[in-house]
Write a protein that holds these residues in place. Structure first.
Motif, mmCIF file in Angstrom:
data_model
loop_
_atom_site.group_PDB
_atom_site.id
_atom_site.type_symbol
_atom_site.label_atom_id
_atom_site.label_comp_id
_atom_site.label_asym_id
_atom_site.label_seq_id
_atom_site.Cartn_x
_atom_site.Cartn_y
_atom_site.Cartn_z
ATOM 1 N N LYS A 3 0.851 -1.183 0.000
ATOM 2 C CA LYS A 3 0.000 0.000 0.000
ATOM 3 C C LYS A 3 0.888 1.235 0.000
ATOM 4 N N VAL A 4 0.422 2.272 -0.668
ATOM 5 C CA VAL A 4 1.141 3.534 -0.706
ATOM 6 C C VAL A 4 0.156 4.635 -0.356
ATOM 7 N N TYR A 5 0.439 5.347 0.731
ATOM 8 C CA TYR A 5 -0.400 6.467 1.151
ATOM 9 C C TYR A 5 0.218 7.734 0.611
ATOM 10 N N GLY A 6 -0.594 8.554 -0.051
ATOM 11 C CA GLY A 6 -0.078 9.777 -0.635
ATOM 12 C C GLY A 6 -1.181 10.774 -0.927
ATOM 13 N N ALA A 7 -0.779 11.872 -1.568
ATOM 14 C CA ALA A 7 -1.722 12.928 -1.941
ATOM 15 C C ALA A 7 -1.232 13.580 -3.229
ATOM 16 N N GLN A 8 -2.157 13.944 -4.064
ATOM 17 C CA GLN A 8 -1.836 14.548 -5.357
ATOM 18 C C GLN A 8 -1.052 15.852 -5.210
ATOM 19 N N GLU A 31 -5.168 7.633 -1.793
ATOM 20 C CA GLU A 31 -5.186 9.109 -1.823
ATOM 21 C C GLU A 31 -5.785 9.577 -0.498
ATOM 22 N N ILE A 32 -4.929 10.084 0.393
ATOM 23 C CA ILE A 32 -5.387 10.403 1.751
ATOM 24 C C ILE A 32 -6.312 11.608 1.818
ATOM 25 N N THR A 33 -6.345 12.409 0.761
ATOM 26 C CA THR A 33 -7.227 13.582 0.766
ATOM 27 C C THR A 33 -8.586 13.282 0.134
ATOM 28 N N GLU A 34 -8.789 12.033 -0.267
ATOM 29 C CA GLU A 34 -10.020 11.640 -0.949
ATOM 30 C C GLU A 34 -11.233 11.631 -0.016
#
Length: 98
Positions: A3-8, A31-34
């Motif tokens: 898993k990869v946690y990130g944000a655009q 996408e943590i801001t989703e």
């Protein structure tokens, strides 16, 4: 699956996504801001996991965060790539430079 946690909004996350797309390997990108549930899941790790202690101390966010199937976590893309049999990142794969 890793898993990869990130944000655009994160340059390193965008670079990771570009490499994943060009290499074509499987990993779950979160996408943590989703939505708030994904953000809460990430923040729980960020606020309590020893791997992220230096990030907390420096007031950083801690993305992209790579989580292996066995629970190991890292902020180092090349370490994460080694978990899934990928070669280290080449300079020409970094699309956005700082």
């Amino acid at each position: 699956m890793m898993k990869v946690y990130g944000a655009q909004i994160c340059i390193d996350c965008r670079n990771y996504k570009g490499i994943q797309k060009s290499r074509g390997f499987d990993a779950e990108y979160i996408e943590i801001t989703e939505d708030t549930e994904k953000l809460k899941e990430f923040l729980q790790m960020r606020d309590h996991d020893p791997v992220l202690a230096s990030v907390r101390e420096q007031g950083g966010i801690g993305i992209p965060l790579f989580v292996n199937e066995d629970g190991r976590k890292t902020l180092d893309m090349n370490e994460a790539f080694s978990w899934i049999g990928q070669l280290p990142v080449r300079d020409d794969e970094i699309l956005e430079k700082r």
